[in-house]
Write a protein that holds these residues in place. Structure first.
Motif, PDB file in Angstrom:
ATOM      1  N   ALA A 166     -52.928 -51.684  -7.773  1.00  0.00           N
ATOM      2  CA  ALA A 166     -53.000 -53.111  -8.085  1.00  0.00           C
ATOM      3  C   ALA A 166     -52.365 -53.401  -9.437  1.00  0.00           C
ATOM      4  O   ALA A 166     -51.669 -54.404  -9.620  1.00  0.00           O
ATOM      5  N   ASN A 167     -52.597 -52.504 -10.401  1.00  0.00           N
ATOM      6  CA  ASN A 167     -52.002 -52.678 -11.733  1.00  0.00           C
ATOM      7  C   ASN A 167     -50.485 -52.595 -11.675  1.00  0.00           C
ATOM      8  O   ASN A 167     -49.771 -53.345 -12.347  1.00  0.00           O
ATOM      9  N   GLN A 168     -49.983 -51.662 -10.857  1.00  0.00           N
ATOM     10  CA  GLN A 168     -48.532 -51.519 -10.723  1.00  0.00           C
ATOM     11  C   GLN A 168     -47.916 -52.762 -10.095  1.00  0.00           C
ATOM     12  O   GLN A 168     -46.853 -53.229 -10.511  1.00  0.00           O
ATOM     13  N   VAL A 169     -48.594 -53.288  -9.077  1.00  0.00           N
ATOM     14  CA  VAL A 169     -48.110 -54.512  -8.427  1.00  0.00           C
ATOM     15  C   VAL A 169     -48.113 -55.671  -9.417  1.00  0.00           C
ATOM     16  O   VAL A 169     -47.176 -56.477  -9.484  1.00  0.00           O
ATOM     17  N   SER A 170     -49.170 -55.742 -10.228  1.00  0.00           N
ATOM     18  CA  SER A 170     -49.279 -56.806 -11.226  1.00  0.00           C
ATOM     19  C   SER A 170     -48.165 -56.702 -12.263  1.00  0.00           C
ATOM     20  O   SER A 170     -47.551 -57.700 -12.646  1.00  0.00           O
ATOM     21  N   ASP A 171     -47.895 -55.460 -12.712  1.00  0.00           N
ATOM     22  CA  ASP A 171     -46.829 -55.246 -13.698  1.00  0.00           C
ATOM     23  C   ASP A 171     -45.472 -55.625 -13.122  1.00  0.00           C
ATOM     24  O   ASP A 171     -44.629 -56.219 -13.806  1.00  0.00           O
ATOM     25  N   LEU A 172     -45.261 -55.265 -11.844  1.00  0.00           N
ATOM     26  CA  LEU A 172     -43.996 -55.592 -11.189  1.00  0.00           C
ATOM     27  C   LEU A 172     -43.824 -57.102 -11.064  1.00  0.00           C
ATOM     28  O   LEU A 172     -42.743 -57.644 -11.302  1.00  0.00           O
ATOM     29  N   ALA A 183     -45.142 -59.341 -12.999  1.00  0.00           N
ATOM     30  CA  ALA A 183     -44.887 -59.872 -14.342  1.00  0.00           C
ATOM     31  C   ALA A 183     -43.433 -59.666 -14.740  1.00  0.00           C
ATOM     32  O   ALA A 183     -42.807 -60.535 -15.366  1.00  0.00           O
ATOM     33  N   LEU A 184     -42.877 -58.504 -14.372  1.00  0.00           N
ATOM     34  CA  LEU A 184     -41.481 -58.208 -14.681  1.00  0.00           C
ATOM     35  C   LEU A 184     -40.546 -59.170 -13.956  1.00  0.00           C
ATOM     36  O   LEU A 184     -39.592 -59.699 -14.536  1.00  0.00           O
ATOM     37  N   VAL A 185     -40.833 -59.402 -12.671  1.00  0.00           N
ATOM     38  CA  VAL A 185     -40.017 -60.330 -11.878  1.00  0.00           C
ATOM     39  C   VAL A 185     -40.079 -61.733 -12.471  1.00  0.00           C
ATOM     40  O   VAL A 185     -39.064 -62.426 -12.603  1.00  0.00           O
ATOM     41  N   LYS A 186     -41.292 -62.154 -12.865  1.00  0.00           N
ATOM     42  CA  LYS A 186     -41.460 -63.475 -13.466  1.00  0.00           C
ATOM     43  C   LYS A 186     -40.664 -63.594 -14.758  1.00  0.00           C
ATOM     44  O   LYS A 186     -40.005 -64.603 -15.017  1.00  0.00           O
ATOM     45  N   SER A 187     -40.714 -62.523 -15.573  1.00  0.00           N
ATOM     46  CA  SER A 187     -39.984 -62.522 -16.839  1.00  0.00           C
ATOM     47  C   SER A 187     -38.478 -62.625 -16.609  1.00  0.00           C
ATOM     48  O   SER A 187     -37.771 -63.371 -17.298  1.00  0.00           O
ATOM     49  N   LEU A 188     -37.984 -61.874 -15.617  1.00  0.00           N
ATOM     50  CA  LEU A 188     -36.551 -61.906 -15.310  1.00  0.00           C
ATOM     51  C   LEU A 188     -36.129 -63.284 -14.813  1.00  0.00           C
ATOM     52  O   LEU A 188     -35.054 -63.781 -15.171  1.00  0.00           O
TER      53      LEU A 188
END
Length: 224
Positions: free
Chosen positions: A23-29, A31-36
């Motif tokens: 779940a943490n990995q999905v959340s980090d991913l 967040a990364l997509v949102k940032s990009l």
């Protein structure tokens, strides 16, 4: 957590699936997509802003454009000050005051003719802009207006690539060049994001042989 335990009949290794870690990995991913996406939107916005600025750079000098040169002395013509600071223009009967850069006033063509006669250098070098093509032609200022800028062009020049800025500074009159530099200095002092490209400011300063940041510091010290 799901655990598959080893038995006597099953020699496969233990497989552990950590749902919390996944779940943490999905959340980090996410967040990364949102940032990009946000970075891409910001880049697109900056491109649109630059495109808009360049469009302004191409604006016409004139508010009105006509082919006929006959003009009534009583006809009103709009003038806009391109002087960074106060500008006084004398007619045959009065003095017209422009308090700052970008101020516009309408005068009769008769008064405009007197202004041009009384201030030929200011008229030819762009201390003020005549926003009527017919009046410019009637006053024989067409050649001088080949390298003239309008208010938006002066204000937006900092958004152009550095080679275009240098080219413009080399082609405009001494009066317009002084105005452009003065507006850039004020832009730096204002903290406007358009004037935060230090490399570009330094290149402009080197090109005109002036330390713009030093000038800003001196002005700020004098204003204390």
């Amino acid at each position: 957590m799901v655990v598959k335990k080893e038995t006597a009949s099953d020699k496969s290794p233990v497989i552990t699936v950590d749902n919390e870690s996944l779940a943490n990995q999905v959340s980090d991913l996410a967040a990364l997509v949102k940032s990009l996406l946000e970075q891409n939107q910001k880049l697109q916005a900056e491109k649109e802003e630059q495109k808009s600025a360049i469009t302004k750079i191409e604006n016409s000098l004139y508010e009105t454009a006509e082919d006929k040169l006959d003009i009534d002395p009583r006809e009103y013509v709009k003038l806009i000050s391109l002087t960074d600071g106060g500008l006084n223009l004398a007619t045959n009967t009065t003095v017209i005051r422009f308090n700052d850069f970008g101020v516009t006033k309408s005068v009769t063509f008769e008064d405009l003719r007197a202004i041009v006669d009384n201030h030929p250098t200011s008229a030819k070098e762009g201390a003020f802009l005549i926003q009527n093509e017919k009046a410019v032609k009637a006053l024989y200022l067409e050649d001088e207006y080949e390298n003239m800028l309008n208010k938006d062009q002066v204000e937006s020049i900092i958004t152009l690539p550095i080679h275009e800025i240098k080219k413009t500074l080399d082609t405009v009159s001494a009066t317009l060049k002084e105005t452009i530099v003065s507006r850039i200095i004020k832009g730096i002092m204002s903290g406007n994001s358009k004037f935060q490209d230090r490399g570009k400011i330094l290149e402009i300063g080197n090109h005109i042989k002036k330390d713009l940041y030093k000038i800003v510091t001196e002005i700020e010290e004098n204003n204390k």
